[in-house]
Design an enzyme around this catalytic site. Structure first.
Site, PDB file in Angstrom:
ATOM      1  N   ALA A 166       0.858  -1.188   0.000  1.00  0.00           N
ATOM      2  CA  ALA A 166       0.000   0.000   0.000  1.00  0.00           C
ATOM      3  C   ALA A 166       0.892   1.235   0.000  1.00  0.00           C
ATOM      4  CB  ALA A 166      -0.889  -0.014   1.232  1.00  0.00           C
ATOM      5  N   GLY A 175       0.858  -5.187   1.012  1.00  0.00           N
ATOM      6  CA  GLY A 175      -0.248  -5.280   0.052  1.00  0.00           C
ATOM      7  C   GLY A 175       0.198  -5.829  -1.282  1.00  0.00           C
ATOM      8  N   GLU A 201      -0.065  -9.401  -0.823  1.00  0.00           N
ATOM      9  CA  GLU A 201      -1.511  -9.712  -0.718  1.00  0.00           C
ATOM     10  C   GLU A 201      -2.176  -9.710  -2.082  1.00  0.00           C
ATOM     11  OE1 GLU A 201      -1.966  -6.740   2.522  1.00  0.00           O
ATOM     12  OE2 GLU A 201      -3.159  -8.296   3.459  1.00  0.00           O
ATOM     13  N   GLU A 212       4.035  -5.533   7.600  1.00  0.00           N
ATOM     14  CA  GLU A 212       3.182  -4.490   8.168  1.00  0.00           C
ATOM     15  C   GLU A 212       3.455  -4.230   9.646  1.00  0.00           C
ATOM     16  OE1 GLU A 212       2.287  -6.702   6.007  1.00  0.00           O
ATOM     17  OE2 GLU A 212       0.805  -5.957   4.596  1.00  0.00           O
TER      18      GLU A 212
HETATM   19  N1  T1G Z   1       4.598   3.352  -0.127  1.00  0.00           N
HETATM   20  C1  T1G Z   1       5.068   4.542  -0.563  1.00  0.00           C
HETATM   21  N2  T1G Z   1       6.389   4.813  -0.792  1.00  0.00           N
HETATM   22  C2  T1G Z   1       7.253   3.813  -0.571  1.00  0.00           C
HETATM   23  C3  T1G Z   1       6.850   2.535  -0.109  1.00  0.00           C
HETATM   24  C4  T1G Z   1       5.456   2.323   0.103  1.00  0.00           C
HETATM   25  N3  T1G Z   1       4.971   1.144   0.515  1.00  0.00           N
HETATM   26  N4  T1G Z   1       7.965   1.766   0.012  1.00  0.00           N
HETATM   27  C5  T1G Z   1       9.001   2.546  -0.351  1.00  0.00           C
HETATM   28  N5  T1G Z   1       8.585   3.761  -0.701  1.00  0.00           N
HETATM   29  C6  T1G Z   1       9.404   4.875  -1.182  1.00  0.00           C
HETATM   30  C7  T1G Z   1      10.398   5.337  -0.130  1.00  0.00           C
HETATM   31  O1  T1G Z   1       9.771   6.248   0.759  1.00  0.00           O
HETATM   32  C8  T1G Z   1      11.445   6.001  -1.001  1.00  0.00           C
HETATM   33  O2  T1G Z   1      10.900   7.251  -1.400  1.00  0.00           O
HETATM   34  C9  T1G Z   1      11.456   5.108  -2.245  1.00  0.00           C
HETATM   35  O3  T1G Z   1      10.210   4.418  -2.254  1.00  0.00           O
HETATM   36  C10 T1G Z   1      12.582   4.092  -2.205  1.00  0.00           C
HETATM   37  O4  T1G Z   1      12.441   3.391  -0.950  1.00  0.00           O
HETATM   38  C11 T1G Z   1      -2.814  -3.193   3.184  1.00  0.00           C
HETATM   39  C12 T1G Z   1      -1.368  -1.596   4.732  1.00  0.00           C
HETATM   40  C13 T1G Z   1      10.561  -1.699  -0.922  1.00  0.00           C
HETATM   41  C14 T1G Z   1      12.422  -2.771   0.384  1.00  0.00           C
HETATM   42  O5  T1G Z   1       6.349  -1.887   4.490  1.00  0.00           O
HETATM   43  O6  T1G Z   1      10.658  -1.882   2.748  1.00  0.00           O
HETATM   44  O7  T1G Z   1       0.888  -2.717   2.406  1.00  0.00           O
HETATM   45  O8  T1G Z   1      12.651   8.736  -0.337  1.00  0.00           O
HETATM   46  O9  T1G Z   1      14.680   4.096  -0.054  1.00  0.00           O
HETATM   47  O10 T1G Z   1      16.119   0.746   0.148  1.00  0.00           O
HETATM   48  O11 T1G Z   1      -1.593  -4.885   4.169  1.00  0.00           O
HETATM   49  O12 T1G Z   1      11.219   0.743   0.529  1.00  0.00           O
HETATM   50  O13 T1G Z   1      12.807   8.088  -2.741  1.00  0.00           O
HETATM   51  O14 T1G Z   1      10.972   9.635  -1.975  1.00  0.00           O
HETATM   52  O15 T1G Z   1      13.339   2.234   1.041  1.00  0.00           O
HETATM   53  O16 T1G Z   1      15.501  -0.021  -2.238  1.00  0.00           O
HETATM   54  C15 T1G Z   1       3.874  -2.493   3.469  1.00  0.00           C
HETATM   55  C16 T1G Z   1       8.156  -0.602   2.733  1.00  0.00           C
HETATM   56  C17 T1G Z   1       3.112  -1.214   3.391  1.00  0.00           C
HETATM   57  C18 T1G Z   1       7.445  -1.907   2.410  1.00  0.00           C
HETATM   58  C19 T1G Z   1      12.838  -0.782  -1.072  1.00  0.00           C
HETATM   59  N6  T1G Z   1       5.086  -2.385   2.698  1.00  0.00           N
HETATM   60  N7  T1G Z   1       9.246  -0.339   1.820  1.00  0.00           N
HETATM   61  O17 T1G Z   1      13.949  -0.421  -0.302  1.00  0.00           O
HETATM   62  O18 T1G Z   1      14.377   1.910  -1.264  1.00  0.00           O
HETATM   63  S1  T1G Z   1       1.653  -1.279   4.356  1.00  0.00           S
HETATM   64  C20 T1G Z   1       6.260  -2.054   3.303  1.00  0.00           C
HETATM   65  C21 T1G Z   1      10.446  -0.984   1.941  1.00  0.00           C
HETATM   66  C22 T1G Z   1       0.637  -2.338   3.514  1.00  0.00           C
HETATM   67  C23 T1G Z   1      -1.435  -3.681   3.410  1.00  0.00           C
HETATM   68  C24 T1G Z   1      -0.598  -2.764   4.238  1.00  0.00           C
HETATM   69  C25 T1G Z   1      11.546  -0.526   1.031  1.00  0.00           C
HETATM   70  C26 T1G Z   1      11.809  -1.465  -0.148  1.00  0.00           C
HETATM   71  P1  T1G Z   1      11.884   8.521  -1.634  1.00  0.00           P
HETATM   72  P2  T1G Z   1      13.743   2.924  -0.185  1.00  0.00           P
HETATM   73  P3  T1G Z   1      15.079   0.538  -0.932  1.00  0.00           P
END
Ligand code: T1G
Length: 704
Positions: free
Chosen positions: A69, A108, A111, A131
C-alpha cells in the site's frame, strides 16, 4: 491490443494469444496508490468483457513487484476502491490469474499476489508481510490467505517477524508455484498461463482452501514466543488474533476480524510512530548541502586500525563490494585483523548474507592488510579507526595526507573528538570529515557523517554514498563533543545518575527503562560497553567540568575497583560464568549509598514513571539544544540517530516524536519540577521554551 493506455496510466494491459498481461508501472516501488487500485479494478472488469482472454498475468515494471500500500496515503482518508476490494476482484476472476514476482513483493503487494490463483517468482525475489514494522497487520486479506497456503506457524513467522522470505523458501512453503531465472519472468509467466489454458486448469481461489487448526499446545507456544519478541509492540499480537480467526471461522468472518484489527492499529500511537520512523529514515538523507552534488568515486578504501571498529568497518565495506586494505602497526596485529575480518564474513555466509563464492572472491581479490601506509596511495577514501587520542589521530592524518592521492577523502571514526582539529593537521581540510560508525560496525545501521567547518559538499555526498553502499543510514552531524547521539547520551546519563542520587537504584532505572521499551537498561549497557570507556571520557572532560554540576562519582568508584563490567565479571552487575545477564550487587547499592551521603542526599522512593520522565525530559531537552545549535539539522535526524544507534524503542518513533506525543508542555513542566532539586542540570533549552510558547511540536521543524 493495449488499453488503459492514457498518458498517466499506472496500469497497462496487453492481450496476446489468450493471455492478458496486466503491468503496474508506479515508480519507484509500484506502491498500490489510489490510481493503481482504480486501474486494476478497471483491468479486471475488462477481463470479464474481453472475448478471448483465457488467463491473466500480473507483472510490475521497474525494479520490484509492488512494495505494498502507498504509505504516503495513510494520513489521508482512505479512498475506494480499497485494496481488499482489488484483491477480491482478482481472486473472483473467472479465468486463472498468475502473479509474476521480482524484487520484493511486500505487504499489500504480496496480498495482491495472494489474490491471484498462482504465483511465480524470480530466483532472487523476496516476499513478505512487514506491516508489523509499521505497527499494522496485513489489511488486504493476507492474514486469512497466507495461513491457508503455508500453514499457521509459517504464516505467524512471516507476519509477526516482518522479515521477507527468499523465493526458494517461498517455494518450499507452497507460497509460490515456480521459480524462474532473472530476466525470463514475463515469458515464463505467459507460458505458465498458456499451459493452464491448454490443460484446462481452472482458477484456484485461496479463500476456498482450508486453514489448518493448530494443536492447542503448539498454538500456546507460538503465542508466548511472539509475545516475548513483541516487547511492548501490539501489532504482532493482533496478527495472532487474526490467525486465530482464520483457524476457527469462515473466510468472510476472518476478513471481518482482520478489518476490525487493522482499523484499531491504524489509529494507534504505535502506527503513527512507526510510520513516522519509516519516512524519517528516508527523509534524513535529504540534506541541502549535498542536494544535486555528485559524490566522488568509491572503489578502494583504506581502514586504519584492526580493532573491533576497524574490523567491523572493513567487513561492512567488503560486503558492500568495495576493495579494502587494512593497516595495523605490526605484522602480528595485521594478521589478527585479517583473521577477525574473515570470521565476520564467515558469519555473513552462515546468515545467507554472503555466498561462499563471494567470500572467496573477497579474500582472494578485494581484501588485504599491511603495516605500511604506502598501499593506500590509490585509496579513494580512508577511515581511521585508531585509538581515541588526538595525538594519535594527528600523527595518522599527517601520514595519510602525505601518502594518499589528491581527492582521496580522509575520515575519522572518532566518537567525539574535534574533526576541525583533525582537518587542520592536513593540507586537505576540505577532504576531511567524520564517519562515526556504531559497534558492531557490520551490524549497526547508523552512520553519523560529521561535517567540519571546511569539509566540502562532495566529500559529504561521498560519505552518504558510502553509507548507502553499506546499507546504512547516514545522518549529517555538526562538530561538538559527541556529535548528536553521544552528546545526548552523556546528558541523559547525568539525569539518570541524578535519579540514583535521589533514591532510585541502578537496577530500578534499568528495569523502568526496559519496561519503557529499551532493549537494555543504560547501566547494563555501560557494563556491556565497558565502564572504563565512560570513565576515560569523564576524565577527559573533567578539566572543563562546571563546579556547579552535581557529579555522581559511583561509576568512577567501580572503575577504581577494577570493576569494568562484563569483561571483568563485575560492573554495576555481577556476571556469573556463562550467565546471559548480570545480577544486582548489594555492594554496588552500598557504594551508591556512600555517594549519596557524600553529596548530602537522602534517598527517597522514586516511581518507574518518574525515572522515565527524567530520562525523556533530559533527552528531549538536550536534543533541543543540539538542534538549535545546528549539530542536528532537524528533529527527525535526532530520532533516526537514537532509533538506529541507541536502541530507542522504534514503536515510540524516537525521542522527538515521543516528546510531541506526550506534549512539549509536559516535558517543560517536568524539567521545571526537577530544576528545584538541581538547577544546573535542568535548565530548559530555549528552543523547547519557544515551541511550548507557540504551541508547536518538534515535528514543525522537520521540513527544511
Ligand atoms: N509506499 C510509498 N512509498 C514507498 C513505499 C510504500 N509502501 N515503500 C518505499 N517507498 C518509497 C520510499 O519512501 C522512497 O521514497 C522510495 O520508495 C525508495 O524506498 C494493506 C497496509 C521496498 C524494500 O512496508 O521496505 O501494504 O525517499 O529508499 O532501500 O496490508 O522501501 O525516494 O521519496 O526504502 O531499495 C507495506 C516498505 C506497506 C514496504 C525498497 N510495505 N518499503 O527499499 O528503497 S503497508 C512495506 C520498503 C501495507 C497492506 C498494508 C523498502 C523497499 P523517496 P527505499 P530501498
Amino acid at each position: 491490443m493495449t488499453f488503459l493506455d492514457h498518458d498517466d496510466a499506472v496500469v497497462s494491459c496487453d492481450v496476446t494469444s489468450g493471455v492478458m498481461v496486466v503491468v503496474i508501472a508506479n515508480p519507484p516501488v509500484n506502491a498500490l496508490s489510489h490510481a493503481v487500485r482504480l486501474e486494476l479494478i478497471d483491468s479486471f472488469a475488462r477481463v470479464q468483457s474481453e472475448p478471448g482472454v483465457h488467463a491473466v498475468v500480473i507483472l510490475c515494471q521497474g525494479r520490484t513487484f509492488s512494495a505494498g500500500a502507498d504509505i504516503r496515503e495513510f494520513t489521508a482518508a482512505p479512498k475506494s476502491p480499497h485494496l481488499p476490494q482489488v484483491v477480491d476482484a482478482i481472486e473472483a476472476c473467472a479465468v486463472p490469474v498468475i502473479a509474476a514476482i521480482h524484487g520484493t513483493a511486500l505487504g499489500g503487494g504480496l496480498e495482491l499476489a495472494l489474490g491471484a490463483h498462482y504465483r511465480i517468482a524470480e530466483r532472487t525475489a523476496k516476499m513478505g508481510l512487514p506491516e508489523v514494522n509499521l505497527g499494522l497487520l496485513p489489511g488486504a486479506g493476507g492474514t486469512q490467505r497466507l495461513p491457508r497456503l503455508i500453514g499457521v506457524e509459517a504464516a505467524a513467522q512471516v507476519m509477526t517477524g516482518g522479515d521477507p522470505v527468499l523465493a526458494k523458501d517461498a517455494k518450499e512453503l507452497g507460497l509460490i508455484d515456480l521459480i524462474v531465472e532473472p530476466g525470463r519472468l514475463k515469458q515464463a509467466a505467459i507460458s505458465f498461463a498458456q499451459d493452464l489454458i491448454v490443460t484446462g486448469t481452472s482458477v484456484r481461489p485461496t479463500r476456498e482452501m482450508t486453514c489448518e487448526v493448530l494443536e492447542k499446545t503448539r498454538w500456546e507456544v507460538l503465542k508466548s514466543s511472539v509475545a516475548t519478541r513483541a516487547k511492548g509492540s501490539t501489532a504482532p499480537l493482533a496478527c495472532l488474533d487474526a490467525l486465530d480467526a482464520a483457524m476457527h471461522g469462515s473466510f468472510e468472518a476472518g476478513l471481518a476480524q482482520e478489518r476490525a484489527l487493522f482499523g484499531q492499529l491504524k489509529s494507534s500511537d504505535q502506527h503513527r510512530a512507526l510510520r513516522y520512523a519509516f519516512l524519517a529514515e528516508r527523509e534524513v538523507g535529504k540534506v541541502p548541502m549535498i542536494t544535486g552534488v555528485a559524490p566522488r568515486g568509491l572503489d578502494q578504501i583504506g581502514v586504519i586500525g584492526g580493532g573491533t571498529m576497524g574490523v567491523g568497518i572493513a567487513a561492512s565495506a567488503l560486503m558492500a563490494g568495495l576493495g579494502v586494505r587494512l593497516i595495523e602497526v605490526s605484522e602480528d596485529a595485521a594478521h589478527r585483523a585479517e583473521v577477525a575480518v574473515a570470521r565476520v564474513l564467515d558469519g555473513a555466509v552462515k546468515r545467507w548474507k554472503l555466498s561462499p563464492q563471494q567470500l572467496d572472491e573477497i579474500l582472494e581479490h578485494r581484501f588485504g592488510s599491511d603495516v605500511e601506509y604506502a598501499g593506500l596511495a590509490d585509496a579513494d577514501l580512508v577511515i581511521e579507526a585508531a585509538f581515541e587520542s588526538m595525538d594519535v589521530k594527528r600523527e595518522i592524518f599527517s601520514q595519510l595526507d602525505a601518502i594518499c592521492k589528491p581527492g582521496a577523502i580522509l575520515a575519522s571514526n572518532t566518537s567525539y573528538l574535534d574533526i576541525n582539529e583533525i582537518a587542520r593537521t592536513t593540507n586537505r581540510p576540505s577532504d576531511v570529515l567524520g564517519l562515526h560508525f556504531f559497534s558492531p560496525a557490520h551490524v549497526m545501521r547508523l552512520l553519523e557523517v560529521v561535517v567540519g567547518d571546511t569539509t566540502s559538499a562532495d566529500a559529504v555526498a561521498t560519505g552518504f554514498a558510502l553509507a548507502k553502499r553499506m546499507k546504512k543510514i547516514a545522518v549529517r552531524a555538526g562538530v561538538c563533543d559527541g556529535f548528536i547521539g553521544n552528546r545526548i547520551l552523556s546528558h541523559y546519563q547525568k539525569a539518570i545518575n541524578g535519579a540514583v542520587l535521589h533514591g532510585a537504584s541502578p537496577y530500578d532505572v534499568d528495569q523502568a527503562l526496559k519496561r519503557f521499551g529499551l532493549a537494555m537498561g543504560p547501566f547494563a549497557v555501560s557494563d556491556l560497553a565497558g565502564l572504563d570507556i565512560g570513565w576515560a571520557n569523564r576524565k577527559r572532560l573533567a578539566p572543563a567540568r562546571d563546579p556547579a554540576e552535581t557529579y555522581a562519582a559511583f561509576a568512577d568508584v567501580l572503575c577504581e575497583m577494577g570493576r569494568f563490567g562484563r569483561k571483568t565479571g563485575r560492573g554495576f552487575y555481577i556476571y556469573e560464568e556463562g550467565a546471559k545477564s548480570g545480577c544486582p550487587d548489594p555492594e554496588v547499592e552500598e557504594i551508591v549509598a556512600q555517594e549519596r551521603a557524600r553529596k548530602g542526599r537522602t534517598a527517597r522512593d522514586m516511581s518507574a514513571q518518574e525515572i522515565v520522565d527524567r530520562y525523556m525530559a533530559a533527552m528531549a531537552n538536550e536534543a533541543a539544544r543540539v538542534i538549535e545549535e545546528g549539530i542536528a539539522l532537524r528533529p527527525l535526524d535526532v530520532d533516526v540517530t537514537l532509533l538506529n544507534g541507541y536502541g530507542f524503542p522504534r514503536w515510540r518513533g524516537g525521542p522527538m516524536h515521543f516528546a510531541d506525543t506526550v506534549g512539549l508542555s509536559k516535558i517543560l513542566n517536568d524539567i521545571k519540577r526537577f530544576q528545584e532539586e538541581d538547577a544546573h542540570l535542568w535548565q530548559p533549552a530555549q528552543l523547547l521554551e519557544r515551541l511550548v510558547a507557540t504551541g508547536e511540536g518538534f515535528e514543525s521543524l522537520n521540513s527544511i
